[in-house]
Design an enzyme around this catalytic site. Structure first.
Site, PDB file in Angstrom:
ATOM      1  N   ARG A 252       8.570   5.201   1.598  1.00  0.00           N
ATOM      2  CA  ARG A 252       9.259   5.762   2.773  1.00  0.00           C
ATOM      3  C   ARG A 252       9.806   7.168   2.520  1.00  0.00           C
ATOM      4  O   ARG A 252      10.279   7.808   3.457  1.00  0.00           O
ATOM      5  CB  ARG A 252      10.390   4.828   3.222  1.00  0.00           C
ATOM      6  CG  ARG A 252       9.882   3.541   3.859  1.00  0.00           C
ATOM      7  CD  ARG A 252      10.997   2.739   4.492  1.00  0.00           C
ATOM      8  NE  ARG A 252      10.497   1.661   5.335  1.00  0.00           N
ATOM      9  CZ  ARG A 252      10.455   0.371   4.979  1.00  0.00           C
ATOM     10  NH1 ARG A 252      10.868  -0.002   3.781  1.00  0.00           N
ATOM     11  NH2 ARG A 252       9.980  -0.535   5.818  1.00  0.00           N
TER      12      ARG A 252
ATOM     13  N   HIS B  76       4.415   2.162  -8.081  1.00  0.00           N
ATOM     14  CA  HIS B  76       3.442   1.055  -8.074  1.00  0.00           C
ATOM     15  C   HIS B  76       2.531   1.140  -9.302  1.00  0.00           C
ATOM     16  O   HIS B  76       2.190   0.125  -9.908  1.00  0.00           O
ATOM     17  CB  HIS B  76       2.570   1.118  -6.816  1.00  0.00           C
ATOM     18  CG  HIS B  76       3.304   0.936  -5.536  1.00  0.00           C
ATOM     19  ND1 HIS B  76       3.494   1.955  -4.633  1.00  0.00           N
ATOM     20  CD2 HIS B  76       3.912  -0.150  -4.985  1.00  0.00           C
ATOM     21  CE1 HIS B  76       4.162   1.510  -3.578  1.00  0.00           C
ATOM     22  NE2 HIS B  76       4.433   0.241  -3.776  1.00  0.00           N
TER      23      HIS B  76
ATOM     24  N   LEU C 200       0.510   3.670  -2.060  1.00  0.00           N
ATOM     25  CA  LEU C 200       0.911   3.514  -3.466  1.00  0.00           C
ATOM     26  C   LEU C 200       1.347   4.841  -4.079  1.00  0.00           C
ATOM     27  O   LEU C 200       0.807   5.895  -3.765  1.00  0.00           O
ATOM     28  CB  LEU C 200      -0.262   2.936  -4.270  1.00  0.00           C
ATOM     29  CG  LEU C 200      -0.801   1.595  -3.742  1.00  0.00           C
ATOM     30  CD1 LEU C 200      -1.974   1.125  -4.591  1.00  0.00           C
ATOM     31  CD2 LEU C 200       0.291   0.531  -3.691  1.00  0.00           C
ATOM     32  N   HIS C 201       2.331   4.757  -4.957  1.00  0.00           N
ATOM     33  CA  HIS C 201       2.843   5.938  -5.660  1.00  0.00           C
ATOM     34  C   HIS C 201       3.053   5.576  -7.131  1.00  0.00           C
ATOM     35  O   HIS C 201       2.756   4.435  -7.546  1.00  0.00           O
ATOM     36  CB  HIS C 201       4.130   6.435  -5.000  1.00  0.00           C
ATOM     37  CG  HIS C 201       5.158   5.351  -4.786  1.00  0.00           C
ATOM     38  ND1 HIS C 201       5.766   4.682  -5.822  1.00  0.00           N
ATOM     39  CD2 HIS C 201       5.665   4.804  -3.648  1.00  0.00           C
ATOM     40  CE1 HIS C 201       6.615   3.795  -5.353  1.00  0.00           C
ATOM     41  NE2 HIS C 201       6.570   3.835  -4.027  1.00  0.00           N
TER      42      HIS C 201
ATOM     43  N   GLY D 160       0.820  -1.208   0.000  1.00  0.00           N
ATOM     44  CA  GLY D 160       0.000   0.000   0.000  1.00  0.00           C
ATOM     45  C   GLY D 160       0.854   1.257   0.000  1.00  0.00           C
ATOM     46  O   GLY D 160       2.024   1.225  -0.376  1.00  0.00           O
TER      47      GLY D 160
END
Ligand code: PAF
Length: 283
Positions: free
Chosen positions: A192, A41, A37-38, A35
């Protein structure tokens, strides 16, 4: 208009949903994620769409791949936003298991990967990590039974571990790695990155810059050890604490002495404040 994907949280409805997809489509692709998500992804999802008639995305922050001192509790979780984005991308199915669906009471079986999982890179700093990844990815493959599974090359060692595991266990899935997506200044996209302060965000692209410069110098024939020593010094000078900066064989991740031992992949992990960043680049 975007159609909301079917969201399932336990194994039995998942199996029914996959069976339904299989009646309609020739093949199923899985994009495993945690998850938050960016665009990285989303590029995997777009690739999945090209490789299969139906696309499933798993969203599960896997406790087994975090050590007690790591960021499991604070790992970014944006489920509603993730669902909205996956709807726009036309994803068919979201497998978002509850923790008890994934690890029911009494769960006590684990996969212990070897080979690339013991390369002395991530495993040297996160010894629990690949056991947790291999166990959950094996479960995801057996739950969703995809024909193809798409992983980002940003987690390069993970990609090699999962590829090896699928081969060793005869799991009937093709593991595909996709190129790392980057910000304009070269920083690899990562869930992150949200941990970086404004100042750290300015410094963070140093990692990619050093990888690019090191790759160019090695390609031009300079000795790997000297190039990597310079690279390490440059990263430290920028304010990072370096866990590793290494050149390894791109397939086996074994140590290399010269460019003739290649193909070579440069891999780096370094900490900037409380954020640990990883990246890699082919020579
Ligand atoms: O790369 C990740 O997001 C995770 O390690 C994965 C592959 C989804 C397993 O939890």
């Amino acid at each position: 208009m975007a159609r909301k994907p079917l969201i399932v949280r336990t194994v039995s409805p998942l199996r029914k949903a996959v069976a339904t997809l299989r009646k309609k489509h020739d093949s199923v692709a899985l994009v495993p994620t945690m998850g938050a998500l960016h665009d990285g992804h989303f590029s995997l999802v777009r690739h999945a769409r090209k490789r299969a008639g139906a696309v499933a995305v798993s969203i599960f922050v896997n406790p087994k791949q975090f050590a007690p001192n790591e960021d499991f509790g604070s790992y970014p979780r944006n489920f509603e936003q993730d669902v909205a984005a996956l709807s726009k991308l036309g994803v068919d199915l979201i497998w978002a298991p509850t923790e008890t669906a994934m690890y029911p009471g009494g769960f006590c079986t684990a996969i212990t990967p070897g080979g690339p999982a013991l390369a002395g890179l991530e495993d040297a700093f996160r010894p629990h990590f690949f056991g947790g990844v291999a166990t959950v990815v094996a479960k995801l493959f057996l739950q969703v039974t995809p024909d193809v599974a798409i992983f980002g090359q940003k987690d390069y060692q993970q990609l090699k571990v999962v590829t090896r595991m699928a081969r060793d266990l005869d799991l009937p899935v093709k593991v595909v790695g996709c190129p790392t997506m980057r910000e304009k200044d070269g920083l690899a996209l990562s869930s992150r990155n949200v941990y970086l302060s404004v100042e750290e965000r300015v410094t963070a692209p140093v990692l990619y810059r050093v990888l690019k410069e090191s790759a160019a110098r090695i390609k031009a024939g300079e000795p790997i050890a000297a190039v990597l020593a310079d690279g390490r010094a440059a990263i430290e000078k920028a304010g990072f604490k370096v866990d590793y900066l290494e050149g390894r064989h791109a397939e086996t991740l074994e140590a290399v002495v010269s460019a003739a031992d290649g193909p070579i992949r440069l891999l780096v992990a370094a900490r900037l404040g409380r954020t640990r960043l990883i990246d890699n680049l082919g020579v």
